[in-house]
Each structure stands twice: as C-alpha cells, then as structure tokens.
Design an enzyme around this catalytic site. Structure first.
Site, PDB file in Angstrom:
ATOM      1  N   GLY A 111       5.045  -2.951   3.319  1.00  0.00           N
ATOM      2  CA  GLY A 111       4.024  -2.956   4.353  1.00  0.00           C
ATOM      3  C   GLY A 111       2.681  -3.428   3.816  1.00  0.00           C
ATOM      4  N   CYS A 112       1.776  -3.724   4.730  1.00  0.00           N
ATOM      5  CA  CYS A 112       0.475  -4.268   4.353  1.00  0.00           C
ATOM      6  C   CYS A 112      -0.382  -3.224   3.648  1.00  0.00           C
ATOM      7  CB  CYS A 112      -0.235  -4.822   5.582  1.00  0.00           C
ATOM      8  SG  CYS A 112      -0.329  -3.692   6.981  1.00  0.00           S
ATOM      9  N   TYR A 113      -0.501  -2.054   4.263  1.00  0.00           N
ATOM     10  CA  TYR A 113      -1.284  -0.995   3.621  1.00  0.00           C
ATOM     11  C   TYR A 113      -0.658  -0.614   2.281  1.00  0.00           C
ATOM     12  CZ  TYR A 113      -4.131   0.339   7.735  1.00  0.00           C
ATOM     13  OH  TYR A 113      -5.032   0.382   8.768  1.00  0.00           O
ATOM     14  N   THR A 114       0.654  -0.567   2.282  1.00  0.00           N
ATOM     15  CA  THR A 114       1.327  -0.087   1.075  1.00  0.00           C
ATOM     16  C   THR A 114       1.180  -1.067  -0.082  1.00  0.00           C
ATOM     17  OG1 THR A 114       3.344  -0.911   2.117  1.00  0.00           O
ATOM     18  CG2 THR A 114       2.987   1.440   2.153  1.00  0.00           C
TER      19      THR A 114
END
Lengths: 352, 352, 352, 352
Positions: C150-153
């Site tokens: 994911g992007c945040y991750t």
C-alpha cells in the site's frame, strides 16, 4: 421576528443561507428542509454549525411549511418549485426561489434551455426578478414571489448594466467570459467535481449553451430596451468560492468620433451604483479579485478602455454563494419585509 | 468606546484584527500602524477593506500611539515590542502583544530559542499569558500587558490541557504533530512561501527546533505542575488558514489496570471546557477538520483511545488567524475591559 | 515484449500504470479492464491519453485475460482478486495485485481489519510482499503472485526499516503520523472527496483503525524479528499526489549512555539504502517534501535526532500513485521478468 | 551529443529545461547558469534533482559559455540577451532565447510595450520566431538565433492560426481571454505571488496592456496577411501549471449566407494540424482542460460554433512551462540540429 423556512438547506447555497440568517437579528430559521438528511441533526451535515444550530432536518414539504413561516427560501433543483407552487401556498407565505423556475418570463425560452416542462407558468408574470439594485422598487411588502437571480447572471448583468442602460456599447458585440469556483456546481457527488478532477485544472464548459445565457440576455434586454444576443462562456476554476466575469464590448464613439474617457464612463457607473451599499466601483487601474469579496455580499466592478481596439473590458467579481445566491436572497427578504436592505449582510470579506 | 491601535496592521494577523474589530460594537480602530505602507490607504493594501476602512496607514510609533488609545495590539516581529516597551507606555495604555516577547517566563529560554537578546525582561513577570480559557481570572481591568499565545501553541495546549492538568497521561510520552496553513508564515515576500512552492506540496520544518516548543512545554508544565519536555513538529500544508494538531500520549491506566473509557476521558474534557463558548468538544467518532472552524474563534477538539497501544490520540483544530491570533487577542481585550468575552467574536465558520 | 493486462485501468492507480507502461520499452498493455467503462475508448475516460492510447476498455474478466498475457495488474477493490484467483489463472500468468488481498499473512488479521471473508487464503503464503528494496531476492522468475504494498505502508516501512532492522529504536514507541494527497482516496464519486469538501481543509481519519496499520506492523515485525504494535494516523491534505510520513520513536542509547550521532544513524541508512536507485537519503538538515518526488518512483528520507527528548523524528515522502502504487508495481514486474529494476521508471520529479 | 548551456537555469522555465534535457538522449547540459545561486549545487536549488543533477551553478557569462557549447538556452529577463548578444557569440553557438528580445520584428513596438531600449536590434531580422508548427521550414541547421515564443502567445496563436490563415473569421473581432497558472509569473519573491495571495483567488491583470499582445498580433498578421489588432486579457488562476485560452471571433458566412458547419471548420484544422505530433484536435464536444496536457508538450484545441451569435469560440490548452517554454525550446533545438522534432518530448501528460 421573521419566521423563515429553507427547502434545500443542506446544499451549499442552503448552508450559506443558514450562516447568514443565524446572524440576522430580525429572522429565525424554523425549518431546515432537506431531501437527503431528514431527521438528521443539521450540524452533522455541516459540522461548522455544531453548537450553533441544534435543529434536525425536516423534509421538503412545501405546503406544510408554508403555513408555519413568513418566508420560504427554495434552494432546490430546477423544476422543484414550479412543480409544487399554487395559490394556496402563495397566500400563506412569501417565497424567495433560488432556482431558475421563475426568472425567465418567456416560458418557451425556459423550457428550451432547461429541457423541462414548466408546471406552473401562471406565476411567472407575478414573480419579481430579485436583482435588488435594479428592481428594488418592485420588491415590496406586496410581493409574494421572488426569482432570485443566478450567480453568473448577477455578476454578468450588474457589471454591464449601466452601459447597456445608457446605450454606450454596441450590445451585439457583448461577450461574457466567466470563471467560477467549484461550489457553484453544488454538493452532489459527481465524478467531475472530485478534488483530483478539479484541482490543478481549468476548463470551459457549457460553451454557447449554458442556461444562464437567456437570463442575462433578458435582463440586459430590459435595460437596453432592445434584443440582446450575446456569447456567454463559463469556466471552472480550482477554488471554492468566487465568480469573475470579464466582458468585452465595442464602445460607441462620441459625436466627435472619439472614444469616451475613463472618467466619462465612470460617471455613468457612479450614477447607477454610487449609492449602492453592495456594489463597489474600484479605483481606476485596480482589477477586481474574487478574494477581495469572499464571504461578503459585495460585487466589485471596474473597467478598462482599450483605445487600440475601441473596446471596453469590464470586470466584475462576487462570491457566488453570497451575492450570487444566499446573500442576495436575504437582501430580497429584507426588502420584502421592509427592513434595512443590508440587515444581516454586514459581512466583511475575509482575507486571506 | 474602546480606542484601539494596531502596530503591524498590514500583516495577516493585523488584517484579521481589523476585520474583527470593525464589527466590534464597543471598539474602534484609530491607528493602523505599518512599517511598509505609511501614508498609504489601508484599503489599497487590503482591497477587501475598500469602502470599509477609509484610514491611511500610520507609522509604528509605539510611544506616540500609547497616548492616544486604550489598547494597543502589536502584531509585530519578535523583539519589536521588547525593544520599545517602558513603564511610561504601560502607564498610558494596555497592550496585547501578538509576538512571543512576553510569553516565556524564563528569559534565558526565550533568548536561546529565539536567538535574540530580550531588551525589557523586567516586564515578563507582569505579562499575563493570554490563553483565556485557562488564565481567565488573571486577565482583568488591572492587567496591563497580555502575551497573546501563538497559533500552534493555542491549539496544542488547549487540546491536551485537561489530560495534563488531571494527570491522566504520561507527559513524557507527549508528541505534538502539527499541520498549518500558509498564512501562519506571514506576508513577507519569501521564495519558500510562493504559490508554486507551497501548492501541491507538504513538508515538516523546524523539526525539534521550532520556537513554539518551549511555550507549549511551559504552559503544560504549569498545568501538570511538572517539567514537560515534548516533541513538536510543525508541517506546512497548501491551504490559507487552519491548524490541525494530532497529539499522542500514553494513557495512565486505572487502578484496575484497565484503560479509561471514552466517557471517562470525555467527562474530564467536559469539566474544563463544557461551558467554554469557543471550545467545541465534538461527538464521539467525529474528527476535527480545519474547515469547520474557518473564520471563527472556535477550537474543535476530540480524541480516540487506541486500546491496542494504550495511547490516546488527541486532535484539535482552529483558525490560526482567529483563535490562533487576532480572535484570541480580541477575546483578551474583552476581558481586559470587562466586556462580554465573546463580544465581536460571534463569527460563524464559513463553509465551503 | 511483455504482454500486460490491467484490471481496474480506469482508477487513479490504473491510470498511472498506463502512463508508466506506455513508456516502458519492454512491455505493452493489451487489456484495459474496467468495470464501469466497458467498450468505451480509454482516452475518453482519461483524456490525457488522447492519441496515446487508442484502445477501448474491456471488462474485468480475469480468467479470460489470464490466457492472453504475461502479467496482470489488479488495481481493484479489496476482495476482488481473492474472490477469483485460482490455480489455473496462476498457472497461466503472473499477477501483481495492488489491492490488500495477499499482503497480510495471517488471514484472521486480514479479515478483522478489512471486515470481509478471504475467499482464497491458500495463495497467501505463496504471495511475495513486493517491497522491492527489502524483498528483492524473493521476487524472481519463479514468483507468480506479488502483493504490491500500500501507499502509506511503503512510505511508513521504508522510512523506519533500517532502524527497526538494526534494533536502534524502541519499537514500542513508534508512532506514524501520515499525511496524504487526495488521489489515494480513489476516483469514486463520494461526497467527502468533492473539491469543496477537501480544498482548504485538513483532517485525520481512520484514527487507530486504518487498514494499513497491520500491514506496517507485520513487515516491521519481520524486520525487527519482534512483535510491533504502533500508532498510525492518516490525514487527508488538499493536494492531488503525495504522502508524507512523520515518525517518532525513542532512540536506544549507546553503551556509554549517549544518544547516537546523526552520522552514526546515517551510516545505518546508507548501509541499507546507499545503493538503492529509488531511495534518496537527503543531506543533513533537508526535510523531505512531497513535491520533490512528484511523478517519480523516489522515496525521499531523512531524520532529525531530538536530544531533548531522546527521540528520533523520521520523515519520508513519496508519490502515492507511483512508488506507492503503479511505479512499485512496475518495479516488481521488472524483477519478475528479469529486467533492469528501473526500466520504465526513469521518471524525473516534476516541479513546480 | 549536443552540448547545451542554460542561462537562467534556476527559474521555473530553466528548471523545466533541465527536466526535459536530462531525458534527451542526444543532448547534455554542461552549464547551469544562474545569477542568484553561483557555486551552489543545482540540486539544492531544485531538490527534485537530487542525485539526478550533480553540477553546481555557474554564473551567467554568455561570452564564456558560447565557446563551450553547441546551443545556449537563455531563460532570462527581457533585455538580458539583447544587451549581450554579438556576432562573436553567434558565430560560436546557436541560441534559443526564451525571452521576448527577438520575437517582435518592429523594434519600436518592442520598445514601446516593454519599456526598454533594445540594445542589439541588428539581430532581430535574423532571429526566427520558433513556433515550430508554423515556421518549421525556417528552423534549420543554418539558423543561429531562435526567438522562442511566449506561453500565452503559443497558445493564443496556435488556437486561432488556421482560421486566420484561411480567412474564415473577421480578425477585427478576435478577442483572446487567457487564463494562466502561477508558474508563468516566475520564481521571484514577490508579494503578489505568495501562496495566500494567489490561492482561492482569481483576477485579470495587464488588461489592454499585456506584452504578449503585439506578439500575437504580429504572428497572426503574418498568417492572415493583414493588420491584426485584438483584445488580449490574461488572468491569474490558483494552479501551478497550465494556460487555457478562450477566443471569440465572428465567423465569415459562406456564399449562401450560412455559417460553416463544425465539420467544415474541423477540416481546416485537420489540414494544418492533422499531422502535427504536439497538437491534438479534440473530438467534437470535448473542451480542452489544462490538466490533460500537464507536463507534456501538447496543445489541445477545439471549438464551438455559436449559431445564435455567429461567433466561433475557440479553446486551447497547454502547459506553460513545456509547450509554452522549455518543451518548445527543445523542439526548436531538435530542428536546429536535424534531430527528430519529438526527441526528448515524448512526455505523457500526468493525471491527476
């Protein structure tokens, strides 16, 4: 105390009506009508109103509402009010309609541009086009129905009105290039209004076909006592609030063949607007900016004479949700009830 | 009628003071001080004030001004007021200082974080830290000098205050991650504040070194009656107004080893803020958003208990130019002159 | 030439895949899958692709597609791929899944945080978590299924990874405060993503409950060989692209009781990232800004040691649609097919 | 390999030249000239170039540079190049000038609109106006000096050119209403370009007096073989990149008195632009949007015939830093050196 009801209180224009009326000393809102949020707390829909508005949303039952209030504001889609209005309602309450239903006097023009049948054309004649600076004398205690002008139209008409009225421009050359913030598109969940679609982007839309065109033409036609056919091009700009219009027209020359001076044109604007509370004629050389009127009921206007082309370039700026919608609606309410026209509208533009 | 002068009237905080005071029924502005725009019409600097403010800008002569007014607002760079203040001035007028000069009681801390020598430390003791919700009882007719809190600090302190005061969190774990709109950076023509540098961009700055850190620590230290050392990280966000703080701290457990409930913590907030006009404790599950307070003097606060980590996550939002600067300054003025604390601050947040 | 199909080609991440793959010299897109725009020209959905992509959108028939291509990118809602994947499909083609379906190894954790039943848990073990800088050795010609992070991750993990791996921080103190542009919310027509709702606004959301939390915890747990439980708070910021994370953790002290120096920590980062093409360790004192990586596959990382609190403040920035989604997916594809990892990803950040 | 030098490499147009040339396979930048950042690392000025550009900024010594390179790009203020250019320099190197110094053939027109004396008018004749789509045949290996067109002018001219060339409109009625993102204002630290001044704001400026006016008039005059005097009004819009022009003109009627059809006009556009790589004629009914061309060298064009008014409304959109500046400069370079015109310009627009 004027008892007011709002149908469409959870749209952007409805929300702005609430903001303005909550600070109006002679009016109170007793009905927050909303199709989508019935029985929900208004302040959950607009969290800015938390602890300011404690009411829950009601339905949008116009007939029931009419019996309870002195004035109804309808901030509703085109056709809504026309489909419900009747003599009984109008005998109970005044209505300030923020939709286009009663703005255009020729029902066939309305039906052509809006693509819907008008269900109550019998009230069109009675409705007063609520552009206060121009039609003030017709907005009185006897008036029952106000057709509150559109956002683009208010800006477009007021910016050009003195010149058309005095016959100083060739109206056939009039072109209105208008730019609007995105709140004018309403609060519907549409893809084209998503942040990522609008932000860092700019486009024209409704080119040669936008519904505000005939409204501008009709009103300027009354002013000039002539047929007006003009080009109107709206644009979408990545900002919340604000409309800026840039208008172009060929100036008529004086008898000596010369173009009029800035001062001569300015004197005409002063004649019509010099005492208007909500129209600010800027100093020569200062261009209107939407930010300078944000949150207020002002229209800022100025112009430049282009001697090379013989044209005059007019510029007008307003907040589409205030003077272009809710502010003007309250201005109309004030006139309808014999209050000071500026009551509740002492809104200082917020910068930055 | 309170006669007020503003030094630094052409900065963003100064401009907001003008906007608020112009609608204040018990105060009038008699001096628009400005270093850069002396003798120019104020409304040419801030065109939103066209036809609202007719005055021209004066110089920033504090001594001359002191003799003419009841209160002076100094919205000036750090060190300005400290360099000029003397007993004679304070004997003539009250001062609400929006700079940091008298906020920090330990002059060595001030000099270390601000990197300048304090020229009038003798007035630091006298100055009252003007966070009204906490220090209200000390802001009275006898008070001569108010150190108006900073924008980040107001938001950071108020959001955490009840928990620190009641000893519910481990203050050594407190972290403040703050995000601010760009008006907080002032109106100076600096490259890093250009539209194209800020827009579509986000960054932290002043990491572990921002000047508001010791101010937050000092005030929370008074609340908790302990030494507070915390991490404070400000961020710049592409919007005009608004500060959002997200704060993290480990919750102390109850005697039975369990974390407190939302309701238990909420009761503490209610105890301190339940009757505060300008602090809105949102309903459970609702996160503060800066837009919901824009243009108003509100601080919106809420929190989430994270049972997985044992932390509480606090959130607070305010408008940096209102509750974070000019609004709070007027709130202080109201207290200084025995007026209703909310006079002139009945500002409904503007949305969208 | 690698034949690639995209399921979900008309979402924002899908659109970015198209942009990147169109300039990839070893890959061609043969299937533009879209649930909403079947049989419509792709370039009418994304007008930027006019005259660049001539294809029409196909349906999202995974089984049919699998037989025609070498790799499928699924940029689809959670549960979509899990509901369709089977051995036959995986025997035909490789899959890079941009959803969360195969990121979390413990299916009960997935089902708890995502609130849906996992329909094909048998493939979870096989899936490789495609964070190339960390798992590169496991992404090979034999790999069939990539769980694209994911992007945040991606941003959260890469920013903290070397410190966790080397045991330099107390992982129990780790807090991730993340801020994201709005494209991360996808192209769905939702009220909360309208321009006027997002613009000039800022908020936290999913506090203590965001689905990326367990993904970050799991991966950092592998790095530190320990259980990681952390606070993760995402925020929505008014910009199109970009994620900025600010992370806080207590630094472990050296044997002599002192905190490590900037250089010592920096050496650790250099050890892990010094030769990474897409991770840029900024010079001391320079804070990452999202604009500096916009449109590129870079992650910019830096940190500040706060000696007052004993904490380290980490900062990481990436473009959520590139390194946070489509760019990383292509990076994985390159590894899967034995190409240079940076093929097609030579994207220079665009400023301003 | 073409050796290129840039004077003014640290302005926005200069930065964009660097971005484009770094991906150009036949050119290398050997001189990053900058008045303000001499001896500083270029990537500290533009952090997006970290690890991409390792060079330091040189001074802006044109004579010294001329001996070292094959081509110089001057992205400098008006008057800079005119004040330095001489035969010796031009005998050493080719120059692509992004300023206005050699765009206008009549030196008195230049001096009147720019308010400065032209110091080297002897080179004006030689300079080729580098609007490649129109002047391609004159941009050859023999050409020494290119006057790279302005951003507004490129968009304004290309949008109207076929109609003027073919005599389909009454050129005396031509009005250009142009809207620009803020990067066009440059990177100078000016108050009016601060984020808080531009954001949520919109205004016209330079009304009837903007310097791009005579440039548009001159080039359209060549096209139409007539004198062109038009109204040009630029507007500032809160976005980083992008120019949108909306142009209005009266269509000439056919012999039978009817207005031409969309298809007839479209055929004319196809005739001139049908094979142009960088001009995209959109499908009927699709309005150009700046976001669709962002980061690319495209100009998107379309038009609407307004049968009510007899006017044609033209719309054109480009990225002011690419096709409006650096991209076009590289396109010119490609032609000057006999390369494929699109070399290094295969830039796919980035959305969102």
């Amino acid at each position: 105390m004027i008892r007011a009801g709002i149908i469409g209180a959870t749209g952007y224009a409805g929300g702005e009506l609430v903001r303005i009326l909550k600070n109006h000393k002679d009016a109170e809102i007793v009905w927050y009508g909303s199709k989508s949020y019935i029985d929900q707390k208004y302040s959950r829909v607009y969290q800015n109103m938390f602890q300011i508005v404690e009411d829950v949303c009601s339905d949008d039952n116009l007939a029931a509402l009419a019996k309870q209030v002195d004035v109804i504001f309808t901030a509703t889609p085109q056709g809504f009010l026309a489909g419900l209005l009747n003599e009984e309602i109008l005998s109970c309450t005044k209505i300030v309609d923020l939709s286009a239903d009663y703005r255009i006097k020729d029902v066939s023009v309305y039906e052509k541009w809006y693509g819907i049948e008008h269900k109550s054309p019998q009230f069109i004649r009675e409705a007063v086009y609520g552009l206060c600076e121009i039609n003030r004398s017709r907005i009185t205690a006897d008036t029952r129905l106000i057709a509150n002008p559109g956002c683009y139209t208010t800006c477009s008409i007021l910016t050009a009105y003195p010149l058309v009225k005095e016959g100083l421009i060739d109206v056939n050359t009039l072109i209105v290039d208008a730019k609007s913030g995105t709140s004018g598109a309403g609060r519907g969940a549409k893809l084209q209004n998503l942040f990522c679609e609008v932000n860092e982007n700019m486009k024209a839309y409704g080119v040669a076909s936008h519904r505000h065109t005939p409204e501008i033409e009709e009103q300027l036609g009354y002013a000039g006592n002539c047929q007006v056919t003009l080009s109107f091009t709206p644009h979408l700009v990545p900002m919340n609030r604000g409309i800026l219009v840039t208008e172009y027209a060929s100036l008529k020359r004086r008898a000596d063949g010369a173009l009029p001076s800035y001062g001569e044109i300015r004197a005409i604007y002063d004649k019509y607007y010099g005492r208007e509370r909500f129209i600010r004629l800027l100093e020569e050389g200062v261009c209107p900016e939407t930010k300078w009127v944000e949150g207020s009921n002002y229209v800022d206007i100025n112009f430049v004479i282009d001697r090379r082309t013989g044209r005059i370039i007019l510029m007008g700026a307003l907040d589409n949700l205030v003077k272009g919608a809710a502010g003007q609606a309250v201005q109309n309410m004030n006139l309808l009830f014999g209050l000071s026209e500026e009551e509740g509208l002492d809104l200082i533009p917020c910068f930055p």
